[in-house]
Write a protein that holds these residues in place. Structure first.
Motif, PDB file in Angstrom:
ATOM      1  N   HIS A   1       5.892   6.460   2.918  1.00 32.65           N
ATOM      2  CA  HIS A   1       4.521   6.400   2.413  1.00 32.65           C
ATOM      3  C   HIS A   1       4.229   5.105   1.647  1.00 32.65           C
ATOM      4  O   HIS A   1       3.137   4.933   1.125  1.00 32.65           O
ATOM      5  CB  HIS A   1       4.245   7.600   1.496  1.00 32.65           C
ATOM      6  CG  HIS A   1       4.458   8.917   2.175  1.00 32.65           C
ATOM      7  ND1 HIS A   1       3.681   9.353   3.221  1.00 32.65           N
ATOM      8  CD2 HIS A   1       5.392   9.892   1.961  1.00 32.65           C
ATOM      9  CE1 HIS A   1       4.099  10.552   3.625  1.00 32.65           C
ATOM     10  NE2 HIS A   1       5.149  10.895   2.878  1.00 32.65           N
TER      11      HIS A   1
ATOM     12  N   THR B   1       0.838  -1.208   0.000  1.00 31.06           N
ATOM     13  CA  THR B   1       0.000   0.000   0.000  1.00 31.06           C
ATOM     14  C   THR B   1       0.863   1.244   0.000  1.00 31.06           C
ATOM     15  O   THR B   1       2.032   1.222   0.400  1.00 31.06           O
ATOM     16  CB  THR B   1      -0.923   0.030   1.230  1.00 31.06           C
ATOM     17  OG1 THR B   1      -0.113  -0.025   2.421  1.00 31.06           O
ATOM     18  CG2 THR B   1      -1.884  -1.156   1.241  1.00 31.06           C
ATOM     19  N   SER B   2       0.262   2.349  -0.452  1.00 28.63           N
ATOM     20  CA  SER B   2       0.963   3.638  -0.458  1.00 28.63           C
ATOM     21  C   SER B   2      -0.063   4.758  -0.394  1.00 28.63           C
ATOM     22  O   SER B   2      -1.258   4.541  -0.627  1.00 28.63           O
ATOM     23  CB  SER B   2       1.840   3.772  -1.715  1.00 28.63           C
ATOM     24  OG  SER B   2       1.042   3.682  -2.890  1.00 28.63           O
ATOM     25  N   THR B   3       0.427   5.947  -0.084  1.00 28.19           N
ATOM     26  CA  THR B   3      -0.469   7.115  -0.055  1.00 28.19           C
ATOM     27  C   THR B   3      -0.674   7.681  -1.453  1.00 28.19           C
ATOM     28  O   THR B   3      -1.747   8.191  -1.775  1.00 28.19           O
ATOM     29  CB  THR B   3       0.101   8.203   0.859  1.00 28.19           C
ATOM     30  OG1 THR B   3       1.447   8.508   0.430  1.00 28.19           O
ATOM     31  CG2 THR B   3       0.144   7.740   2.311  1.00 28.19           C
TER      32      THR B   3
ATOM     33  N   ASN C   1      -4.400   2.472  -4.661  1.00 30.33           N
ATOM     34  CA  ASN C   1      -3.030   2.410  -4.152  1.00 30.33           C
ATOM     35  C   ASN C   1      -2.801   1.221  -3.219  1.00 30.33           C
ATOM     36  O   ASN C   1      -1.942   1.274  -2.334  1.00 30.33           O
ATOM     37  CB  ASN C   1      -2.683   3.714  -3.425  1.00 30.33           C
ATOM     38  CG  ASN C   1      -2.771   4.926  -4.329  1.00 30.33           C
ATOM     39  OD1 ASN C   1      -2.297   4.885  -5.465  1.00 30.33           O
ATOM     40  ND2 ASN C   1      -3.389   5.999  -3.849  1.00 30.33           N
ATOM     41  N   SER C   2      -3.555   0.159  -3.399  1.00 28.67           N
ATOM     42  CA  SER C   2      -3.415  -1.016  -2.543  1.00 28.67           C
ATOM     43  C   SER C   2      -3.489  -2.280  -3.386  1.00 28.67           C
ATOM     44  O   SER C   2      -4.389  -2.434  -4.218  1.00 28.67           O
ATOM     45  CB  SER C   2      -4.516  -1.029  -1.481  1.00 28.67           C
ATOM     46  OG  SER C   2      -4.429  -2.176  -0.679  1.00 28.67           O
TER      47      SER C   2
END
Length: 892
Positions: free
Chosen positions: A623, A547-549, A596-597
């Motif tokens: 992030h 995952t990321s922002t 983003n996942s």
């Protein structure tokens, strides 16, 4: 017991260094700096030379393994290498090695290493001027029964593929080669003419001389205390005589490798454990044995014997081994441990049965020395997953002499190029995790492993110790329903389910190279998968969430993965993670959960390897987050045409392809449980769904599925059924069919490579070049013809494949196809070299026009080769067009 044994008991254990060391060529001198090479300064006993303040590489361990690594690194141009030994050089297990160099090893990579070691040890004397005691004796692997004889025939076919000289011989030929062997109870033998004996201390000495001449600094009497790690990378090595800054550290500490790994700031798991190993030495026989008399390996008798100084050296691997060093008591140098004639008596009796004429031989000494063993009988090699720059080469399972040359070469290549020049995954230390580091686990497992070295191993055998380490929440429920278990990466997985009324004990104990007792059971499970619905617990799969922002997660996966991951939310992409050569480092399914996942599903034994591969390429970005969620989800594979009916009834949602397309993921409720990730794929090509269930809901969902499924004929199934289904659909598995040298173009997966996108990814340049030049081998499906399933030997893996009479490749996996009613093998074939010996690109025409045979234990069976599955043979199933789309899915 004979009088010669009684007389030997009066000999003091301290006699061993005087008797054994001069005769086996043990050469040590001085204190501190190793003094044999003329290029090194000699230190006196009163003063130790200083350790250097820094080096590029520090190697811990001055035995044959450590000196081999130093030698090969120096050969590859490395300078600034320091090798440290806590005692005197070669005073560990190397000093007491039996000196047998055999290429008859259970897996190909081990035979390759032994073959290279043999060539290396032959030329070391010319290179260094140090005599290594190399004598080409040949060896005889004896068979007392037909099953052992079959296993030797299988081994012979594999060795010949590697170019190793060997042949199957009859008992009368054994007698001609060895004058002392009793042949009356023998069926035959495997003869390897090029096997040899050497003096292990002298080989160690020669390797050290050659390394020192290349500039390697060798320091003895210098103990490593810990390895300093900063930000996940090796920074320095602290010794009892000061600290050495370095970039790389190599743990070749043998018997002490486990303790050394645990002693570092960041603990490194090196799963091995020591056991006592016994062998005896006799004085010269009345008619002394010639130095080139063949080595005898009698695995059914659990003993070996080699010529030694006109007499015999004989040992073995008993059924009741004695673990050692379990309380942390270590010796600075390996000494002969206490004699135990009662423990050695079964091996002595086996020796006297095999060579009755030596009964009056006088025994010189019973040697008791430690050997280190690993949980799966294979050595430990490679960079550790948690610490960059920390390499391990240890756990030789009593084959250190045979493996040291080749293993040192491959590890040096690994450190130099980033990868070795052969597929060493079976030996990669990342096949284990911290879960295999329990001292209790290791103690119990090595007590099983050591006898297994000579035990007859038939296809699909399983370890019995160290089990139930990792289990699904459904384990007890499945066990009561007749599940029979196999273990992968410490995880219990069902093989098949024994129906009520079957003789469970005889089924568990059945061992055969022919049709197994579980044949009909697995056949019924396969039939149910095709006609109704089955449930397979596949919770052991490795599962990560990335995952990321922002779009960091997508960018990382687009770089790591060959296939395009920029797909709509909910879509599933099957892809490989490639290395710079275009080979598979991982084979996985990736689900885009949100923008983003991502949910990454990989094979069970990829848990450590895949994690380390992703982490190695992850930017240092707060992030971006990678989490191992393998333990959070139970995975149920719901296979069969009625799977959609079961799920529809439990979820009140239509599960037809119109509403739930292939390769798609939805988060749904199943029964009372919410948040179930339901995916329209099965890893076998059959219609059905994968359910990833939060672990607290696992039992409820399973019960609901089984309850509702009763009306649709539901039953449990296991991995043997899964194997049959995936192989008849021509699905490759990573670790069996695919490895770090296999590219998508070689296995028909070019359509899973984003060549058409302007996106850089690992391996792109190598694949573009391969696409232009052509591939030189190809993954094929081979269906055996004229093979009687009831009477003939079954294929397993590693069988040679012949095309028009010429060796063309080997099989990588096989299974009986209950649909085709024939055996199916998967494997790679290559065309013969061109006129100048250069590889020739392979074409579909080459594959389609050949007459193929598969060699099973020396007998060739005709086979039909295909580049695509036999889809026409499945039309009688009357599958719907939508279901047929699932045949493009890939298994793990």
């Amino acid at each position: 017991m004979c009088s010669c044994v009684r007389s030997s008991r009066a000999m003091a254990p301290a006699l061993l260094p005087r008797l054994l060391l001069p005769q086996m060529g043990f050469r040590l001198a001085g204190r501190g700096l190793w003094t044999s090479p003329q290029c090194l300064a000699v230190s006196g006993d009163s003063q130790l030379p200083p350790v250097p303040g820094q080096a590029r590489v520090v190697i811990c361990g001055g035995g044959i393994v450590g000196t081999s690594v130093a030698y090969h690194l120096a050969k590859l141009g490395w300078t600034d290498i320091v090798l440290l030994e806590q005692g005197r050089l070669g005073a560990g297990t190397t000093r007491l090695c039996a000196g047998i160099l055999s290429m008859a090893k259970p897996i190909s990579i081990e035979s390759k290493m032994a073959n290279y070691s043999s060539s290396l040890y032959q030329q070391l004397e010319e290179e260094t001027g140090v005599k290594t005691g190399y004598v080409k004796t040949g060896s005889l692997c004896l068979a007392q029964n037909q099953d052992r004889f079959i296993s030797l025939k299988r081994l012979a076919t594999r060795l010949k593929v590697l170019g190793i000289n060997c042949n199957i011989i009859k008992p009368k030929e054994i007698a001609k080669l060895h004058p002392l062997v009793n042949i009356h109870d023998l069926v035959g033998a495997l003869h390897l003419p090029d096997d040899a004996v050497v003096s292990s201390p002298d080989v160690n000495h020669a390797l050290a001389v050659a390394a020192a001449r290349q500039g390697v600094q060798i320091l003895d009497r210098t103990a490593v205390q810990q390895v300093v790690v900063e930000k996940g990378h090796v920074m320095a090595v602290e010794t009892d005589r000061g600290s050495i800054e370095c970039e790389y550290f190599v743990n070749c500490a043998g018997q002490w490798a486990y303790e050394l790994g645990q002693a570092s700031e960041v603990k490194v798991s090196v799963p091995l454990h020591g056991c006592e190993h016994f062998y005896l030495l006799t004085k010269p026989l009345q008619e002394p044995l010639a130095p080139n008399t063949p080595v005898i390996i009698d695995m059914d008798g659990r003993m070996y014997a080699r010529p030694w100084q006109g007499g015999l050296l004989s040992g073995g691997f008993e059924k009741n081994p004695k673990p050692i060093f379990t309380e942390g008591r270590n010796q600075l140098e390996i000494q002969n441990m206490q004699e135990d004639w009662d423990h050695f008596e079964p091996m002595l009796s086996a020796l006297l049965r095999r060579m009755p004429h030596i009964e009056m031989a006088e025994i010189l000494q019973l040697v008791n020395c430690p050997e280190s063993f690993t949980p799966d009988m294979r050595c430990l090699m490679g960079e550790t997953p948690g610490v960059s720059g920390y390499y391990v080469l240890a756990g030789m399972n009593s084959s250190g002499l045979a493996f040291a040359g080749g293993a040192g070469k491959y590890l040096a290549e690994w450190m130099t190029y980033g990868y070795p020049t052969a597929n060493v995954w079976p030996l990669d230390i990342k096949r284990f995790g911290n879960l295999q580091s329990s001292r209790t686990f290791l103690r119990h497992r090595v007590m099983e492993v050591m006898p297994l070295l000579y035990e007859l191993k038939v296809p699909r055998w399983d370890f019995q110790t160290g089990r139930q380490l990792r289990t699904s929440p459904l384990y007890d429920r499945l066990d009561t329903q007749g599940a029979r278990w196999m273990e992968k990466h410490g995880f219990e997985r069902p093989k098949y389910f024994v129906p009520p009324g079957k003789d469970l004990l005889s089924l568990d104990q059945s061992k055969t190279f022919y049709k197994p007792d579980w044949f009909d059971i697995v056949g019924a499970e396969v039939k149910c998968c095709k006609e109704a619905v089955c449930v397979i617990d596949m919770s052991s799969f490795t599962k990560f969430e990335l995952t990321s922002t922002g779009n960091q997660a997508l960018e990382l996966l687009q770089y790591l993965c060959a296939n395009d991951l920029d797909v709509p939310v909910g879509h599933i992409v099957h892809t490989g993670m490639l290395n710079e050569r275009g080979g598979y480092e991982n084979d996985c399914s990736v689900v885009r959960l949100s923008k983003n996942s991502f949910f990454i599903i990989s094979p069970t034994d990829q848990q450590v390897h895949c994690w380390s591969w992703i982490k190695k390429h992850m930017p240092n970005d707060p992030h971006l987050h990678l989490e191992d969620v393998s333990w959070k989800y139970t995975a149920l594979n719901l296979i069969g045409p009625r799977a959609m009916d079961v799920l529809a009834e439990l979820s009140y949602v239509s599960m037809t392809p119109e509403h739930f397309p292939s390769m798609f993921c939805k988060e749904m409720s199943v029964g009372y449980a919410n948040g179930i990730r339901v995916m329209s794929m099965t890893h076998t090509g059959e219609p059905g769904f994968m359910l990833y269930i939060p672990i607290e809901y696992a039992l409820h969902v399973y019960n609901e599925v089984m309850s509702v499924g009763q009306k649709y004929g539901i039953r449990n199934a296991g991995y043997y059924a899964l194997r049959s289904l995936r192989i008849e659909k021509f699905f490759a598995f990573w670790g069996q069919d695919l490895d770090t040298f296999t590219t998508p173009l070689e296995c028909g997966r070019e359509f899973r490579v984003k060549f058409d996108k302007d996106t850089n990814f690992l391996g792109r340049e190598a694949l573009l070049q391969q696409r232009q030049e052509g591939v030189f081998r190809r993954f094929v499906m081979l269906v055996l013809e004229d093979h009687d399933t009831e009477l003939d030997l079954w294929p397993w893996w590693g069988e040679p494949v012949y095309r028009s009479g010429q060796l063309a490749g080997t099989t990588t996996s096989s299974a009986y196809s209950y649909t085709l009613e024939r055996h199916v093998c998967l494997g790679f074939v290559s065309p013969p070299p061109g006129p100048e010996g250069l590889p020739t690109p392979i074409t579909p025409d080459f594959i389609n026009r050949g007459d193929y045979e598969v060699n099973i234990a020396g007998q060739r069976y005709p086979a039909k080769a295909k580049l695509y599955p036999f889809s026409s043979l499945f039309t009688q199933q009357k599958r719907r067009k939508e279901d047929m789309e699932l045949s493009n899915l890939q298994g793990k």
